[in-house]
Design a protein around this motif. Structure first.
Motif, short mmCIF file in Angstrom:
data_model
loop_
_atom_site.label_atom_id
_atom_site.label_comp_id
_atom_site.label_asym_id
_atom_site.label_seq_id
_atom_site.Cartn_x
_atom_site.Cartn_y
_atom_site.Cartn_z
N UNK A 1 0.38 5.66 -4.99
CA UNK A 1 -0.80 6.34 -5.51
C UNK A 1 -0.46 7.14 -6.75
N UNK B 1 3.26 -1.70 3.63
CA UNK B 1 3.18 -0.29 3.24
C UNK B 1 4.57 0.07 2.70
N UNK C 1 -10.91 14.23 2.28
CA UNK C 1 -10.35 14.79 3.50
C UNK C 1 -9.48 13.83 4.29
N UNK C 2 -8.76 12.95 3.61
CA UNK C 2 -7.86 12.00 4.27
C UNK C 2 -6.43 12.16 3.76
N UNK C 3 -5.48 11.86 4.64
CA UNK C 3 -4.07 11.93 4.26
C UNK C 3 -3.57 10.59 3.74
N UNK C 4 -3.14 10.53 2.51
CA UNK C 4 -2.67 9.25 1.97
C UNK C 4 -1.21 8.95 2.31
N UNK D 1 0.87 -1.18 0.00
CA UNK D 1 0.00 0.00 0.00
C UNK D 1 0.91 1.23 0.00
N UNK E 1 -13.92 3.42 10.10
CA UNK E 1 -13.43 4.66 9.52
C UNK E 1 -12.58 4.32 8.29
N UNK E 2 -12.55 5.23 7.33
CA UNK E 2 -11.76 4.98 6.11
C UNK E 2 -10.30 4.68 6.44
N UNK E 3 -9.77 5.31 7.49
CA UNK E 3 -8.37 5.07 7.87
C UNK E 3 -8.14 3.64 8.32
N UNK F 1 -0.40 20.26 4.05
CA UNK F 1 -1.17 19.44 4.99
C UNK F 1 -0.27 18.71 5.99
N UNK G 1 -3.67 2.42 4.28
CA UNK G 1 -3.90 3.24 3.09
C UNK G 1 -3.90 4.72 3.43
N UNK G 2 -4.53 5.06 4.54
CA UNK G 2 -4.73 6.47 4.88
C UNK G 2 -4.32 6.73 6.32
N UNK G 3 -3.69 7.90 6.52
CA UNK G 3 -3.23 8.27 7.86
C UNK G 3 -4.15 9.32 8.48
N UNK G 4 -5.40 8.98 8.64
CA UNK G 4 -6.31 9.88 9.35
C UNK G 4 -6.81 11.04 8.50
N UNK G 5 -7.71 11.81 9.12
CA UNK G 5 -8.33 12.92 8.39
C UNK G 5 -7.40 14.11 8.31
N UNK G 6 -7.57 14.91 7.28
CA UNK G 6 -6.75 16.11 7.14
C UNK G 6 -7.26 17.20 8.09
N UNK G 7 -8.56 17.17 8.37
CA UNK G 7 -9.15 18.23 9.21
C UNK G 7 -9.85 17.62 10.40
#
Lengths: 123, 425, 477
Positions: free
Chosen positions: B140, B225, B153-156, B137, C458-460, B179, C471-477
């Motif tokens: 991207x 990852x 609104x997520x950090x990839x 993973x 949650x998406x994270x 960000x 895949x994702x490290x938490x929300x930006x806001x």
């Protein structure tokens, strides 16, 4: 003193050549060449005196449609305050409905600059 | 379900929206136009391009992507032009029969009098580059990452290496940095960037992000990852140089390695595709090799600026309107020929007549030039010379023929576009 | 609870065996260290149902290969898995190789491979228009086929679960002990108890065998790299093309896949266990070898992905299917390298016989349903049928994966089915969403959203595959 950088005002991206005296950076003393429009000259001078950038980002949005709302500063802000600005932006929460152009935050970072919404979200 | 429509537009991004308005403003009734959009809202990729820089040519001001899109969406709504979202075209044939699917309508067979292809483009992936290593993973395309950050609104990622210096990659370098991510390097295989110079200045230089030209990623590390990438300098034949291998630890590899017009649907209609642009071969009306099927925007050739997408698409919309109301005369079409440094010219063919006072040609060059001229020759005779201070592969150029030059071009059987270097420029 | 049989390893051998055992009144559980079935060798291989002429006559491999190949059509029909009966051609490039070709033919006849024959150039060109100009003859095996290996594996797991089997994923076996005739399997945190154990864990079979004190065989992991081409290249070959085998294996093949892509590979290099890295020189090697088999091979520009898998090569040279010397009711199914996929239905059948001989009571389960729960593939339906599904559930009208035309309805199904998908790759292997030319660039964020919604996470917290594949490290806001 001489400096060369790329103009970011429009997609043409002219290479600007600037000559100035570091002791006296009043705009009228700064010589600019390489620009193909007056905005380039203005940009070059502000890069020496006080570099500015338009900042775009997102703020948290309470909405059924979108989790974040795109926003921008309606005028450029000081470049060295960009991360301070991000810090404030990251703390803002907006609720729908919101229209593009709505002011999210007045006098944002610099007086007279507003943070405005860039997208209309109805609910 | 069976449906009929005068003008069907496949795609509701900047191209489709402008094409619809072009047709509408040429007198086609709003209810005779249908935009078929596969996403849940109109605006296409502009919705996730939240940075500023759109609209300087079109509106004389600098807008963000969503703002630019909204101007067009507003007009489409005000005009009450028909559109359907969450609808995906499954098939198109050269008879202009469209099959689309959507949750609200199910399967629809749509018979159109004219079709405008406005499907945009997609990003090249790791597979096409064949980067060896693991498959964790954290890899991207820049566009996917952009969607996660700006729409979801997520950090990839937190520590990023970007391969490819296309504009989306540069924009994402800045966006990720703002960000809170650390962008460690942008590697570019070629000795020059394919992005705009201003984006290198304001997205990389402003944040001291190194741009490593003639560098590529030779290996991806990490089991689950990404844990790092090995990069290397490349020689003049773009082969990695063994003793330049360098490991960079990171959790994300972002790819900005090119865009490909999304022509899968066009192929069903057996439309002739240009091997350089990967888009349809069109004439100056933006009509493809199939009568009544038009193409515009990034599905035709990848643009750098949405302003030109809009202009081109409005033209395609006007042309489709002309096609369904009065038809095109059967004049012979002539060829435009890219030569000597010019990689392609769109349109590839042109009619002797045009619906506009001037005819605009878009082109790209194959390498970086300084102080050259772009020459246009009609049947071998120079009819126009345009001085170029700079020309770069990453920057699409445009040149318009009008007045006397256009008259000469109209009579010619071919138009050659070529770069001239040296003293005479 | 004490299971009658616990199967370690949810590869194609393990899941097909689990399914086979659910034909009887037994409590079955299959476990795997990965997050899903088809983690390793069953995920990344050629997908060929070999006819059975390769293996040494009289070997277990030969016997189970020919039998498995014969069983494949029916089992894939029952499990709703894409299978195509596509002949194999082993190419001969020079007169000096004739002897080897004949030997292969003779072996195939001895192994009982049906309809096997040698075809000469004239006929070869008709069978395979894109054949290399240098090929002079070939061994033609019309009983061979192609199947999607991970699909078969997942389908068998699903069907086993439908018929009452349990499963535990993300469970890595650390020890096996015996207590009063009951085996206790542990991952260090929790135990699973069973009367019989089957170890079917691919390259890790010898590690598990060491836990039961069986040190008489070794598994050598041999890595094979592959390249997969866009569907537009599917017309390149009509058959599965092989060079003549060498001591390293069957060599690099060129073949259509069950899903309509073109695949080339594999090479064969001994590697560390679980090494699935592709290498520049490996990919180069397979392309150069594949080119030799055909007149024209699509250019590298058409490659949509490359990957590597490991074969569990046994030190004994044959499949190892035998009980542990110490734990009398623990069956090892080891060294199931190629033609392991083709053999897998027969391996399962054979394992059940052995378990029965060891005392496992097989009382028929009259409720056993061999048919996997119906799989809706919108793209394969007629317009009328599509319409029917969409009017019942509009999600079948919403395309999520544009390249493969996979709808939201199908993705939700994949998550909600027995042994449902819990990860991005799990959805991908069940539906093909993300397997097309854009390789998930467009649909991956959407699939993440759907997984998050359906699993109420949650998406994270959605993973690509393994527990650390964030895949994702938490929300930006």
């Amino acid at each position: 003193m001489k400096k060369t950088f790329t103009c970011v005002v429009c997609p043409i991206g002219c290479e600007l050549h600037i000559e100035f005296d570091p002791e006296d950076i009043s705009p009228e003393q700064i010589k600019v060449s390489g620009n193909s429009c007056p905005r380039g000259e203005k940009y070059a001078k502000s890069e020496i005196v006080n570099p500015e950038r338009t900042l775009t980002s997102t703020v948290k949005l309470n909405s059924k449609i979108l989790p974040v709302l795109p926003v921008k500063t309606d005028k450029p802000i000081s470049k060295d305050k960009i991360f301070d600005a991000m810090h404030i932006i990251n703390g803002l929460i907006v609720s729908a409905p919101v229209n593009a152009g709505n002011v999210i935050c007045k006098d944002f970072i610099n007086k007279g600059v507003n943070l405005v919404a860039c997208r209309t979200v109805s609910e | 379900m069976e449906q009929r429509i005068k003008i069907a537009i496949i795609g509701g991004g900047p191209a489709g929206l402008a094409a619809a308005l072009g047709a509408y403003e040429s007198g086609i009734k709003a209810e005779d136009i249908l935009i078929i959009e596969r996403d849940s809202c109109l605006g296409g990729i502009l919705n996730q391009c939240i940075h500023a820089g759109f609209g300087l040519h079109r509106f004389g001001e600098e807008l963000t992507g969503p703002e630019y899109a909204e101007r067009y969406i507003k007009k489409v709504r005000e005009a009450d032009i028909g559109f359907i979202t969450d609808a995906m075209v499954l098939a198109l044939n050269d008879n202009k029969d469209i099959t689309y699917i959507s949750p609200t309508t199910g399967i629809v067979h749509l018979k159109a009098e004219a079709v405008i292809l406005a499907m945009g483009c997609r990003e090249r992936t790791r597979g096409a580059l064949n980067i060896p290593g693991t498959r964790p993973a954290g890899i991207y395309t820049a566009g996917t990452a952009q969607r996660f950050v700006n729409i979801e609104g997520y950090m990839p990622g937190k520590e990023v290496v970007i391969l490819g210096s296309g504009d989306i990659g540069l924009i994402m370098a800045r966006r990720m940095t703002l960000e809170g991510a650390k962008v460690k390097a942008v590697c570019e295989l070629m000795p020059y960037s394919s992005g705009l110079a201003r984006n290198i200045a304001q997205c990389l230089d402003d944040f001291q992000i190194p741009l490593m030209l003639s560098h590529t990623v030779v290996k991806i590390h990490g089991k689950e990852r990404v844990t790092g990438v090995t990069i290397a300098e490349v020689d003049s034949s773009l082969k990695p140089i063994p003793d330049t291998y360098k490991y960079i630890s990171c959790d994300t590899l972002m790819l900005s390695v090119g865009l490909i017009p999304e022509n899968e649907v066009s192929k069903g209609a057996d439309i002739e595709i240009d091997r350089v642009t990967n888009g349809a071969v069109v004439d100056n009306f933006r009509q493809t090799s199939k009568s009544g099927i038009f193409a515009c925007g990034n599905v035709l050739h990848v643009h750098d600026l949405v302003d030109f997408v809009s202009m081109e698409s409005e033209l395609a919309g006007r042309s489709a309107a002309k096609y369904v109301t009065e038809g095109f005369s059967g004049e012979n079409k002539s060829d435009t020929v890219p030569k000597g440094g010019v990689r392609y010219v769109v349109p590839q063919k042109y009619y002797g007549s045009s619906i506009d006072e001037k005819t605009e040609f878009f082109y790209r060059v194959g390498k970086n030039y300084r102080n050259v001229s772009l020459n246009v020759l009609a049947d071998g005779t120079l009819i126009l010379k345009k001085k170029l201070v700079r020309a770069a592969p990453g920057e699409m150029g445009n040149i318009s023929l009008k007045g006397e030059a256009l008259d000469k071009a109209r009579k010619a059987s071919n138009l050659v576009f070529t770069i001239e270097e040296g003293e005479n420029v | 609870m004490i299971y009658d049989v616990v199967i370690i390893g949810a590869g194609v051998t393990g899941t097909l065996l689990a399914r086979e055992l659910t034909k009887y009144k037994l409590n079955i559980c299959f476990i795997d260290k990965g997050p899903d079935a088809a983690n390793a060798a069953s995920r990344a291989n050629s997908g060929i149902v070999h006819a059975g002429f390769d293996a040494k006559s009289g070997s277990l491999k030969a016997k189970l290969n020919v039998r498995g190949c014969k069983m494949m059509k029916r089992i894939t029909e029952e499990l709703c898995v894409g299978y195509r009966n596509i002949p194999s051609l082993v190419l001969c490039f020079s007169e000096s190789d004739r002897a080897a070709l004949n030997e292969l033919y003779e072996r195939g006849i001895k192994n009982g491979v049906p309809d096997l024959r040698i075809v000469e150039r004239d006929e070869l060109v008709k069978l395979e228009p894109n054949i290399s100009d240098k090929a002079i003859a070939a061994l033609y095996a019309p009983s061979a086929g192609i199947v999607s290996p991970y699909e078969l594996c997942i389908a068998a797991g699903e069907n086993a679960v439908q018929n009452g089997a349990s499963y535990i994923f993300n469970y890595e076996v650390k020890s096996i002990t015996e207590n009063d005739g009951i085996y206790i399997v542990s991952d260090g945190n929790s135990n699973v108890s069973a009367r019989y154990i089957v170890a079917a864990c691919g390259i890790h079979c010898d590690d598990i065998a060491a836990m039961s004190g069986d040190l008489d065989f070794e598994i050598i992991p041999r890595k094979g790299e592959y390249m997969l081409f866009d569907k537009s290249c599917a017309g390149c070959v009509r058959n599965v093309l092989f060079p003549l085998p060498t001591k390293n294996g069957k060599g690099v093949l060129v073949a259509p896949t069950a899903d309509g892509n073109l695949i080339i590979g594999p090479n064969a290099n001994v590697s560390e266990k679980d090494d699935t890295e592709t290498t520049a020189c490996g990919l180069n090697e397979i392309y150069e070898n594949a080119v030799k088999l055909v007149k024209t091979l699509p250019s590298l520009k058409n490659v949509i992905t490359s990957f590597a898998g490991q074969r569990p090569t046994p030190s004994t040279g044959d499949f190892i299917i035998k009980f542990s010397a110490k734990y009398k009711k623990m069956l090892h199914i080891a060294g199931i390298e190629s033609p392991g996929l083709a053999s897998s239905p027969a391996v399962a059948e054979y394992a059940v016989q052995l378990l029965s001989q060891a005392g496992l009571i097989l009382e028929p389960n009259i409720k056993f349903n061999p048919y996997r729960k119906k799989l809706i593939k919108i793209r394969e339906l007629s317009d009328d049928e599509k319409q029917k599904y969409i009017s019942k559930n509009p999600a079948y009208g919403k395309i999520i994966c544009r390249c493969e035309s996979i709808t939201e309805g199908e993705i939700v199904d994949a998550i909600q089915r027995p042994m449902g998908a819990t990860t991005i790759d799990g959805v991908k292997r069940r539906t093909r969403a993300g397997m097309g030319r854009c390789q998930g660039g467009f649909c991956m964020p959407r699939v993440t959203e759907i997984l998050s919604r359906e699993l109420k996470k949650d998406m994270s917290d959605i993973r690509k595959y393994g527990q650390d594949s964030i895949l994702l490290y938490g929300k930006t806001k």
